[in-house]
Design a protein around this motif. Structure first.
Motif, PDB file in Angstrom:
ATOM      1  N   MET A   1       0.831  -1.204   0.000  1.00 48.13           N
ATOM      2  CA  MET A   1       0.000   0.000   0.000  1.00 48.13           C
ATOM      3  C   MET A   1       0.868   1.257   0.000  1.00 48.13           C
ATOM      4  O   MET A   1       0.627   2.203  -0.757  1.00 48.13           O
ATOM      5  CB  MET A   1      -0.918   0.010   1.223  1.00 48.13           C
ATOM      6  CG  MET A   1      -2.005  -1.040   1.224  1.00 48.13           C
ATOM      7  SD  MET A   1      -2.984  -0.969   2.756  1.00 48.13           S
ATOM      8  CE  MET A   1      -3.785   0.637   2.592  1.00 48.13           C
ATOM      9  N   ALA A   2       1.873   1.264   0.862  1.00 43.59           N
ATOM     10  CA  ALA A   2       2.706   2.452   1.019  1.00 43.59           C
ATOM     11  C   ALA A   2       3.591   2.713  -0.199  1.00 43.59           C
ATOM     12  O   ALA A   2       3.882   3.869  -0.520  1.00 43.59           O
ATOM     13  CB  ALA A   2       3.570   2.309   2.269  1.00 43.59           C
ATOM     14  N   GLU A   3       4.001   1.645  -0.882  1.00 43.80           N
ATOM     15  CA  GLU A   3       4.984   1.770  -1.958  1.00 43.80           C
ATOM     16  C   GLU A   3       4.368   1.796  -3.352  1.00 43.80           C
ATOM     17  O   GLU A   3       5.093   1.985  -4.339  1.00 43.80           O
ATOM     18  CB  GLU A   3       5.983   0.610  -1.857  1.00 43.80           C
ATOM     19  CG  GLU A   3       6.820   0.657  -0.569  1.00 43.80           C
ATOM     20  CD  GLU A   3       7.550  -0.658  -0.286  1.00 43.80           C
ATOM     21  OE1 GLU A   3       7.571  -1.519  -1.196  1.00 43.80           O
ATOM     22  OE2 GLU A   3       8.067  -0.814   0.838  1.00 43.80           O
ATOM     23  N   THR A   4       3.074   1.609  -3.455  1.00 46.81           N
ATOM     24  CA  THR A   4       2.402   1.626  -4.762  1.00 46.81           C
ATOM     25  C   THR A   4       1.610   2.925  -4.863  1.00 46.81           C
ATOM     26  O   THR A   4       0.578   3.078  -4.200  1.00 46.81           O
ATOM     27  CB  THR A   4       1.467   0.413  -4.916  1.00 46.81           C
ATOM     28  OG1 THR A   4       2.188  -0.786  -4.602  1.00 46.81           O
ATOM     29  CG2 THR A   4       0.924   0.319  -6.337  1.00 46.81           C
ATOM     30  N   PRO A   5       2.065   3.888  -5.662  1.00 45.96           N
ATOM     31  CA  PRO A   5       1.482   5.235  -5.641  1.00 45.96           C
ATOM     32  C   PRO A   5      -0.019   5.291  -5.909  1.00 45.96           C
ATOM     33  O   PRO A   5      -0.715   6.132  -5.346  1.00 45.96           O
ATOM     34  CB  PRO A   5       2.266   5.976  -6.737  1.00 45.96           C
ATOM     35  CG  PRO A   5       3.566   5.243  -6.821  1.00 45.96           C
ATOM     36  CD  PRO A   5       3.235   3.810  -6.547  1.00 45.96           C
ATOM     37  N   ASN A   6      -0.525   4.394  -6.761  1.00 48.18           N
ATOM     38  CA  ASN A   6      -1.953   4.490  -7.071  1.00 48.18           C
ATOM     39  C   ASN A   6      -2.836   3.631  -6.169  1.00 48.18           C
ATOM     40  O   ASN A   6      -4.048   3.540  -6.393  1.00 48.18           O
ATOM     41  CB  ASN A   6      -2.227   4.188  -8.556  1.00 48.18           C
ATOM     42  CG  ASN A   6      -1.586   2.902  -9.028  1.00 48.18           C
ATOM     43  OD1 ASN A   6      -0.922   2.216  -8.263  1.00 48.18           O
ATOM     44  ND2 ASN A   6      -1.761   2.582 -10.302  1.00 48.18           N
ATOM     45  N   VAL A   7      -2.262   2.986  -5.148  1.00 48.13           N
ATOM     46  CA  VAL A   7      -3.091   2.387  -4.088  1.00 48.13           C
ATOM     47  C   VAL A   7      -3.429   3.504  -3.115  1.00 48.13           C
ATOM     48  O   VAL A   7      -2.534   4.143  -2.553  1.00 48.13           O
ATOM     49  CB  VAL A   7      -2.367   1.239  -3.365  1.00 48.13           C
ATOM     50  CG1 VAL A   7      -3.198   0.752  -2.170  1.00 48.13           C
ATOM     51  CG2 VAL A   7      -2.140   0.075  -4.333  1.00 48.13           C
ATOM     52  N   MET A   8      -4.703   3.759  -2.931  1.00 47.88           N
ATOM     53  CA  MET A   8      -5.138   4.938  -2.191  1.00 47.88           C
ATOM     54  C   MET A   8      -4.902   4.812  -0.680  1.00 47.88           C
ATOM     55  O   MET A   8      -4.959   3.700  -0.128  1.00 47.88           O
ATOM     56  CB  MET A   8      -6.622   5.202  -2.457  1.00 47.88           C
ATOM     57  CG  MET A   8      -6.940   5.577  -3.897  1.00 47.88           C
ATOM     58  SD  MET A   8      -6.222   7.177  -4.407  1.00 47.88           S
ATOM     59  CE  MET A   8      -4.669   6.687  -5.176  1.00 47.88           C
ATOM     60  N   PRO A   9      -4.650   5.944  -0.010  1.00 47.76           N
ATOM     61  CA  PRO A   9      -4.400   5.935   1.441  1.00 47.76           C
ATOM     62  C   PRO A   9      -5.694   5.798   2.233  1.00 47.76           C
ATOM     63  O   PRO A   9      -6.091   6.675   2.986  1.00 47.76           O
ATOM     64  CB  PRO A   9      -3.732   7.298   1.676  1.00 47.76           C
ATOM     65  CG  PRO A   9      -4.337   8.178   0.637  1.00 47.76           C
ATOM     66  CD  PRO A   9      -4.515   7.296  -0.579  1.00 47.76           C
ATOM     67  N   GLN A  10      -6.349   4.679   2.045  1.00 47.16           N
ATOM     68  CA  GLN A  10      -7.641   4.412   2.671  1.00 47.16           C
ATOM     69  C   GLN A  10      -7.685   2.943   3.054  1.00 47.16           C
ATOM     70  O   GLN A  10      -7.245   2.085   2.295  1.00 47.16           O
ATOM     71  CB  GLN A  10      -8.786   4.719   1.694  1.00 47.16           C
ATOM     72  CG  GLN A  10     -10.150   4.301   2.185  1.00 47.16           C
ATOM     73  CD  GLN A  10     -11.049   3.839   1.036  1.00 47.16           C
ATOM     74  OE1 GLN A  10     -10.732   4.033  -0.123  1.00 47.16           O
ATOM     75  NE2 GLN A  10     -12.159   3.200   1.378  1.00 47.16           N
ATOM     76  N   LEU A  11      -8.216   2.661   4.233  1.00 42.94           N
ATOM     77  CA  LEU A  11      -8.290   1.276   4.689  1.00 42.94           C
ATOM     78  C   LEU A  11      -9.583   1.061   5.456  1.00 42.94           C
ATOM     79  O   LEU A  11      -9.871   1.790   6.408  1.00 42.94           O
ATOM     80  CB  LEU A  11      -7.099   0.947   5.593  1.00 42.94           C
ATOM     81  CG  LEU A  11      -7.089  -0.454   6.222  1.00 42.94           C
ATOM     82  CD1 LEU A  11      -6.992  -1.525   5.142  1.00 42.94           C
ATOM     83  CD2 LEU A  11      -5.943  -0.580   7.224  1.00 42.94           C
ATOM     84  N   HIS A  12     -10.360   0.079   5.033  1.00 47.91           N
ATOM     85  CA  HIS A  12     -11.540  -0.329   5.799  1.00 47.91           C
ATOM     86  C   HIS A  12     -11.168  -1.599   6.557  1.00 47.91           C
ATOM     87  O   HIS A  12     -10.942  -2.642   5.960  1.00 47.91           O
ATOM     88  CB  HIS A  12     -12.730  -0.588   4.877  1.00 47.91           C
ATOM     89  CG  HIS A  12     -13.984  -0.890   5.633  1.00 47.91           C
ATOM     90  ND1 HIS A  12     -14.676   0.076   6.323  1.00 47.91           N
ATOM     91  CD2 HIS A  12     -14.652  -2.051   5.841  1.00 47.91           C
ATOM     92  CE1 HIS A  12     -15.725  -0.469   6.922  1.00 47.91           C
ATOM     93  NE2 HIS A  12     -15.724  -1.756   6.646  1.00 47.91           N
ATOM     94  N   MET A  13     -11.085  -1.485   7.889  1.00 46.85           N
ATOM     95  CA  MET A  13     -10.618  -2.595   8.721  1.00 46.85           C
ATOM     96  C   MET A  13     -11.673  -2.917   9.781  1.00 46.85           C
ATOM     97  O   MET A  13     -11.763  -2.260  10.811  1.00 46.85           O
ATOM     98  CB  MET A  13      -9.291  -2.220   9.384  1.00 46.85           C
ATOM     99  CG  MET A  13      -8.699  -3.310  10.269  1.00 46.85           C
ATOM    100  SD  MET A  13      -8.247  -4.790   9.363  1.00 46.85           S
ATOM    101  CE  MET A  13      -6.797  -4.211   8.491  1.00 46.85           C
TER     102      MET A  13
END
Length: 482
Positions: free
Chosen positions: A239-251
């Motif tokens: 998540m942190a290293e892939t720019p187009n993975v958004m900074p959002q998490l449903h946990m």
């Protein structure tokens, strides 16, 4: 996941020659009405049978009209639906949604109800035709079913064991969607980050995120819903290293009490959960974290509930989907002693909602003054026409209403704005738009609008509005069972 199944049902019916009913069409005037149902909570049952009852007079007036019921409640209730509502023409389950057009035709020819419930998956759903609701954002299923045994949840019994889709097939669908103009995808699974358990690769999900990140033209990647048990460090790194993975998490949390989590058969405890949140925030400081919480699980004490409030205070969720425990026949929790009185559950629920509202508002206030890139959304702002605003989603999925710029912008285009005001469930950008970037996704939306306008009238496919609840607050789509 249910929304995506509905897209497939629409695609199947359109392939069979049906045309969606125009917006505002009364359900009783449609030739076909399809209910795609959920079984997670008791009010889903009540809503279905109430809506079927309201359609009975229309069916009596128009014998050629057809009513179909599918999804989890159909899988669970089977023949009960036809007994309670004998005017229903077709009942189909979660594993055979591809049969709907055939079952409708068979019911018409034979003039009797068709009930067909497959016990196992006939074909991976993504191989079916899909009528995507959005031209710029799309759901992509990576797995179906669930291997968990949470005591409150009926879903694994209705959806079956987890079955993973081949990575190559997933990437092929993603690439095809991007070629059509889609710029945002959401990877779907009942337990999305358990992906790989069926194919024997524990790091398959993080590898999939990184592979999707390399698809040219794909601007935003999201996923829902993960399970804390399977949320490993390699996923956080991806998540942190892939720019187009958004900074959002449903946990999903469900409860902050170790005692209740054990009774729920959730395979993590409070310390483990908060440890995940801490790691995510360290790697992705601006991540917006959302959750699901159940209040009033059997045996929950006031001390247990206080532990849930403690986790909410520590985690500082951007939003939370909060549920009062719903007794589901067929689940172990339904037979447990110490069912909590409704009055107690309601009081705890109200306390939790009040706390989360306060936190959501505080977290949103931190966004004031920030400059955000928004993907312009369609239908997200119910008051946009009256306020002369448009709406969009930030990278962390927060909903932002912004001043309509002088130049035309389309859903799927990207605008840059400065946040000026915060409310618990949305942000405002009341100043001028700082930048507008027209995108291929906006082109795709514009092309679809022109195509829709040119379509001839045809047989009506009615998707009923009876009893549909108001939209939920902005958050990743969780159903409370993940």
């Amino acid at each position: 996941m249910n929304v995506h199944d509905s897209e497939r049902l629409s695609g199947l019916l359109e392939d069979a020659g049906y045309v969606r009913a125009p917006e505002g069409t009364d359900e009783g005037d449609a030739d076909v009405v399809v209910f795609n149902t959920c079984a997670v909570r008791e009010n889903a049952d009540n809503r279905l049978y109430g809506n079927l009852g309201r359609l009975a007079p229309a069916k009596a007036r128009r014998p050629g009209m057809q009513i179909a019921v599918g999804g989890c409640l159909a899988q669970k209730d089977r023949d009960t639906i036809v007994k309670k509502a004998p005017w229903v023409d077709v009942v189909f389950g979660t594993h055979n949604i591809g049969k709907l057009p055939v079952l409708l035709e068979r019911a018409r020819v034979q003039e009797e109800a068709q009930v067909e419930i497959a016990e196992s998956l006939e074909a991976f759903p993504s191989t079916l035709p899909t009528r995507r609701e959005s031209a710029y954002a799309a759901w992509v299923s990576i797995s179906v079913g669930c291997n968990n045994t949470c005591t409150f949840c009926i879903v694994p019994a209705l959806r079956g064991k987890e079955k993973d889709r081949r990575p190559g097939d997933i990437l092929a669908e993603v690439e095809a969607l991007v070629a059509e103009g889609v710029s945002e995808i959401t990877l779907l699974g009942q337990n999305v980050n358990a992906y790989g358990s069926d194919i024997g690769d524990r790091e398959a999900f993080s590898k999939l995120l990184r592979a999707c990140g390399k698809v040219e033209g794909l601007e935003r990647i999201r996923f829902t819903s993960p399970h804390p048990r399977d949320f490993t460090d390699d996923v956080i790194a991806a998540m942190a290293e892939t720019p187009n993975v958004m900074p959002q998490l449903h946990m999903p949390l469900q409860s902050g009490s170790d005692t209740v989590l054990k009774a729920m058969r959730r395979s993590y405890r409070q310390e483990r959960y908060l440890g995940i949140i801490e790691k995510v925030r360290a790697a992705i400081p601006h991540a917006a974290i959302t959750t699901d919480i159940i209040v009033g699980f059997p045996g929950e004490t006031e001390e247990d509930f206080e532990q849930t409030l403690h986790v909410v205070r520590e985690a500082r969720f951007a939003q939370a989907f909060t549920f009062q425990y719903s007794k589901r026949p067929g689940t172990p929790a339904a037979e447990m002693a110490d069912q909590i009185p409704k009055k107690v559950v309601q009081a705890r629920y109200e306390r939790l909602v009040a706390l989360q509202e306060e936190i959501s508002w505080d977290e949103n206030k931190k966004q004031v003054g920030r400059t955000l890139e928004l993907m312009v959304a369609e239908g997200e702002g119910r008051k946009d026409d009256a306020t002369h605003r448009l709406s969009g989603r930030a990278a962390d999925s927060r909903l932002v209403h912004f001043t309509k710029p002088d130049e035309p912008v389309r859903p799927g285009d990207v605008v840059t704005v400065e946040v000026t005001y915060a409310a618990p469930h949305h942000l405002l950008a009341e100043g001028p738009v700082l930048d507008v970037r027209r995108t291929r996704a906006g082109d795709a939306w514009e092309k679809r609008q022109a195509t829709e306008a040119a379509k001839p009238a045809g047989v009506l496919l009615g998707l009923p509005k009876v009893g549909v609840p108001a939209p939920l607050p902005a958050a990743a789509p969780g159903c409370g069972c993940d």
